[in-house]
Structures are given as structure tokens and as C-alpha cells.
Design an enzyme around this catalytic site. Structure first.
Site, mmCIF file in Angstrom:
data_model
loop_
_atom_site.group_PDB
_atom_site.id
_atom_site.type_symbol
_atom_site.label_atom_id
_atom_site.label_comp_id
_atom_site.label_asym_id
_atom_site.label_seq_id
_atom_site.Cartn_x
_atom_site.Cartn_y
_atom_site.Cartn_z
ATOM 1 N N LYS A 78 -1.814 -9.605 -16.259
ATOM 2 C CA LYS A 78 -0.499 -10.417 -15.065
ATOM 3 C C LYS A 78 -0.681 -11.042 -15.373
ATOM 4 O O LYS A 78 -1.484 -12.420 -16.187
ATOM 5 C CB LYS A 78 -2.169 -10.026 -13.805
ATOM 6 C CG LYS A 78 -1.395 -10.751 -12.513
ATOM 7 C CD LYS A 78 -1.540 -10.707 -11.357
ATOM 8 C CE LYS A 78 -1.381 -10.782 -10.038
ATOM 9 N NZ LYS A 78 -2.059 -10.901 -8.703
ATOM 10 N N SER A 158 -0.182 -8.710 -4.981
ATOM 11 C CA SER A 158 0.843 -9.425 -5.843
ATOM 12 C C SER A 158 0.544 -8.454 -6.929
ATOM 13 O O SER A 158 1.581 -8.726 -8.007
ATOM 14 C CB SER A 158 0.460 -10.726 -5.670
ATOM 15 O OG SER A 158 -0.668 -11.016 -6.422
ATOM 16 N N SER A 182 -4.709 -8.671 -3.395
ATOM 17 C CA SER A 182 -3.714 -8.381 -3.807
ATOM 18 C C SER A 182 -4.369 -7.317 -4.967
ATOM 19 O O SER A 182 -3.449 -7.122 -6.769
ATOM 20 C CB SER A 182 -3.171 -9.739 -4.432
ATOM 21 O OG SER A 182 -2.504 -10.790 -3.875
#
Length: 493
Positions: A78, A158, A182
Site C-alpha cells: 500500500k 482506503s 480500511s
């Protein structure tokens, strides 16, 4: 034969150990799949040369008998994790082409154990979002589609790039961060497994901060066992993070498949919210029955302050974000907009560099921390947060081992479908997940079924602090009962 990139991480580990294929061959299989899937926008940076070089080194270590726990296994990172010498943007224009001169602790532990880095994965800007639509690099498209409908869906957020990449066979596993859901919400939307460990279980050093008292790193994977393998390498004490907890890390893989006979599972009545999708309510009942069938005792419980969790979260998190994001000013790197003087330059840079959702949360945070409203909002929210944690403490003190809830109030929705008129509509996506962060507890999302439109649905299990092993045991029962839900239509190819 199954394509190499469609093997689970556990299967790939076995194949590498037996010499069925090499780490370079496995990595190339993922790189080829990534090249065909750019329309999903899961990766914001592909590091093919680095990946092949790391894989070649892994092959040498495997041949010499020095293989690490993740040797040769290709993963995505990420874009909230700093990666030494590799661009890291947090999904924001304000960071521009920032290249960190150091490595986050979590990723350095993955490389220490032999994992191969395929690239950086898209996410909502500064991890603020529930759909991966706030990224400066554009939205991620879910590999899933509604049956009979080609409209693009969100992967959740997210960590949408991480979830989409794992679901679309673009990495064997991925890192994510979870501040209010998330990891767990995108995992539920994409039919993947995602775990948010206990706060302090994984180091936050080198992770770009959103809300420091809530942020926690965790893995995405295609199976419960794969997630256990990844978390073992990601977790651990780090003196560079003052909130990291000095506790030994168990071998989580040993917990997968362990008996759950006699475990007490709580069903919180407050999670039976108005507007809950009937399919999700039905799956929740079915999940409870699967745990009963495996020998667990299922009991009703009360978490009375649950209804205050969402407003509490959307005071505490923006308050911390407004402080953390005060450091971005355009002086050293990233976006820089000239101004009449230095203050004007700061203001113009921040107005141009941050997207609308990040600006909204900075303004909310600044407001609730301002002199006139600090006691009315921020102090009150912290008191309610304590009550939310106490609710869980009371339930665990009564002998409950874990709590079972839905992971999300609905299946995945379309890109552009929610939140444009009223941001609260998007914030409600976190209704089942924020309590876990506010209380600092571990939570896992595991696929449990498909909707009538053939979209994944996930269940969430919430555990006692530092008892991730219990969650892996329970999640494995759900996985075995429900089956796995791989994407069967690779429509983007």
C-alpha cells in the site's frame, strides 16, 4: 494446471520449496498479470526490475537452504508505507514524487523474510476514504461486477488497491492500513481476507500517519492461512515506535484449523441497525450457525455505546489528521505553489495539494480542536471512546472470546454512487468497523457468501487484545463452511 499467479500464498510457498517452479517464474507470472490489469488502476507504481532482482536472490537462498518464511513470495505494498528508494505518495498530490530515504519497519520485516516487492498499491488520499475514489491517482476499479451489469464498482477503501490486487491475482498478498475499517471493509467488498491486528502489534514506523492512535498495519490475502503467514512476518516489537507493544509474536499459522469447541461468541444486538441489507443479516445468522456447528457457544451481548462510535470516530480521527498533516507545506518536496510570502505559499500549496476529502477532514479536525470547541467535541469524544472500550472489556470479562458482526452494511457499490452530495453517506460505510479501532482491538474480515447480484459479502470477527490466534481459528471455520470466492471472470484481460 492453475496459473502460477492464481495459487494461494500457501500453495506458492509449497511449490517454491519443492522446486516445482522458481521465484523468478512466479514473479514474472504476477508481472504479466499486472500488465494486463492496468485498467483496474490497482498499482500506482510497478517495480518490475526490483521484483525480478529480489526473486533471483530468493532462488539463490532457496537453493542453498537459507529460505526465509516468505522466500520468493510476491506481494504488493500500500502506498502509505515508506519504501527506501521507491516513490511513496500516500495517494496525494502534495507528496508529489517523494522518494523516502528509509524503509518502514513492516516492509523491512517482509523483505527480511524473503518476500518480493511487485510495486506500490493505490489507496484513498492519506487513507481517508471508504471507496478508493479520493486518490490523486484516480479510483481503483473492483475486479468484481454485478451479475449482468458492467458498471464499475468500488473495491472499498482506503486500501482499495491492496484488496483489488489480491482479488484479481495481481499479488500473492498485500499490506494495508486500517484506521476505521480500511482493511476489513475492502476485504469484504472483494472476497478477500483482511485482518486489523491489535493496536501496537505491528510497528507504525515508516507508515505515513493519518490518525496515530487508530492506525494499524495488517495483511490482505486470499485465504485465512495466507493472512496468518503474512501477519507473522509483519508483527513484532519495534523500539522506533513508542506505541509498539513488546510481546512475542506467535506462529499464527498454528492457530488456523485449531478447535473452537467451547469458545463463546457474542452477537451484539446494537449492530442490528436500521437499513441493514437483508442478505447481510441472513449471512450473519448463517455465520453464527457455522460457529455453533463447530462447537462454539453463541450468546447475545450488548455494546451500549455502539451508536456513538461513528460520531466519536469522525471527531477523533480528523483531529489527529489535522495535526499530522500540518507538516506538509511544499518546502522540501511535493507540490509547491508560489505565493507573495512564505505564509501565502503554505496556504496556496496546501489548497492545491490536498484533495477535497482531506481538506474537509483537516477543517473538521481544526474546528474540534479550536479553543471554543475543544471541550465540547474533542474531550467529549475521548470520554465516549473510553466508554466504547469499556463495553468490550465488560463483554470479554463475562467470558466472551470473540464478537461476530457483519463487516459492511451492504455489498460493493458503483463508482460515483455514494457520498458526492452528502459525505456522511460514505462515512456510514464504516458503521461496523470503527468501534474496533476506537477500542484498539483485533478484527478480521472473512468472505462468507455472495449477494443475489453475485458480489462478495464478509463477516467480521472481533477479538480480545493480542488474541489474533482466536480470530484465525474462528475465521478458518467460516472459510471452510462458506467456501472461497475467487473472481471467476477476468473481464479486464
Amino acid at each position: 494446471m492453475t496459473a502460477l499467479n492464481q495459487l494461494t500464498l500457501t500453495e506458492a510457498r509449497e511449490g517454491l520449496a519443492t522446486g516445482e517452479f522458481t521465484a523468478v517464474e512466479l514473479t514474472q507470472s504476477y508481472l504479466d498479470a499486472m500488465a494486463e490489469a492496468r485498467t483496474l488502476n490497482a498499482y500506482v507504481l510497478e517495480t518490475a526490475d526490483k521484483a525480478l532482482a529480489m526473486a533471483a536472490e530468493s532462488d539463490k537462498r532457496i537453493a542453498s537452504g537459507d529460505a526465509g518464511k516468505l522466500e520468493g513470495l510476491p506481494i504488493g505494498v500500500k502506498d502509505m508505507f515508506c519504501t527506501d528508494g521507491v516513490r511513496t505518495t500516500a495517494g496525494s498530490k502534495i507528496l508529489g514524487d517523494f522518494v523516502p530515504p528509509y524503509e518502514s519497519t513492516v516492509t523491512s520485516q517482509l523483505w527480511r523474510d524473503g518476500a518480493v516487492m511487485l510495486g506500490k498499491l493505490n489507496n484513498d488520499e492519506f487513507a481517508m476514504g471508504s471507496s478508493n475514489e479520493t486518490s490523486a491517482q484516480g479510483p481503483v476499479v473492483s475486479p468484481w461486477r454485478r451479475e449482468g451489469d458492467s458498471a464499475p464498482l468500488v473495491p472499498g477503501g482506503s486500501s482499495g488497491g491492496s484488496a483489488a490486487a489480491v482479488a484479481a491475482f495481481l499479488c500473492a498478498g498485500a499490506t494495508g492500513t486500517d484506521t476505521g475499517g480500511s482493511i476489513r471493509q475492502p476485504a469484504a467488498f472483494t472476497g478477500t481476507v483482511g485482518i486489523k491486528p491489535t493496536y501496537g502489534r505491528c510497528s507504525r514506523f515508516g507508515i505515513i500517519a493519518y490518525a496515530s492512535s487508530l492506525d494499524q498495519a495488517g495483511p490482505f490475502a486470499r485465504t485465512v492461512n495466507d493472512a496468518a503467514v503474512l501477519l507473522r512476518s509483519m508483527a513484532g516489537y519495534d523500539p522506533k515506535d513508542s506505541t509498539s507493544v513488546n510481546r512475542s509474536v506467535p506462529d499464527y499459522e498454528d492457530a488456523v484449523g485449531a478447535s473452537i469447541k467451547g469458545k463463546r461468541i457474542g452477537i451484539p444486538r446494537e449492530y442490528r441497525v436500521e437499513g441493514l441489507d437483508p442478505e447481510i443479516a441472513g449471512m450473519w445468522e448463517e455465520g453464527a450457525q457455522w460457529l455453533r456447528d463447530a462447537g462454539a457457544e453463541v450468546v447475545d451481548i450488548s455494546l451500549p455505546h455502539t451508536k456513538y462510535a461513528l460520531p466519536t470516530y469522525y471527531i477523533v480521527a480528523p483531529a489527529e489528521a489535522s495535526s499530522n498533516l500540518a507538516r506538509y507545506d511544499g518546502v522540501r518536496y511535493g507540490t509547491r505553489v508560489p505565493g507573495r510570502d512564505i505564509i501565502d505559499m503554505y496556504e496556496r500549496t496546501r489548497a492545491a495539494g490536498f484533495g477535497p476529502e482531506v481538506r474537509r477532514r483537516i477543517m473538521i479536525g481544526t474546528y474540534v480542536l479550536s479553543a471554543g470547541y475543544y471541550d465540547a467535541y474533542y474531550v467529549k469524544a475521548q470520554k465516549v471512546r473510553t466508554l466504547i472500550k469499556r463495553d468490550f472489556d465488560d463483554v470479554f470479562a463475562q467470558g466472551v472470546d470473540a464478537v461476530l458482526t457483519p463487516a459492511t452494511p451492504s455489498p460493493a457499490f458503483g463508482i460515483g454512487e455514494k457520498g458526492s452530495a452528502d459525505p456522511v453517506e460514505m462515512y456510514l460505510q464504516d458503521i461496523f468497523t470503527v468501534t474496533v479501532n476506537l477500542a484498539g482491538l483485533p478484527g478480521i474480515s472473512v468472505p462468507a457468501g455472495l449477494s443475489c447480484k453475485n458480489l462478495p459479502l464478509g463477516l467480521q470477527l472481533i477479538g480480545r487484545p493480542f488474541e489474533e490466534e482466536t480470530l484465525f481459528s474462528l475465521a478458518q471455520v467460516v472459510e471452510e463452511a462458506a467456501g472461497r470466492f475467487p473472481v471467476d471472470d477476468l473481464w479486464w484481460k
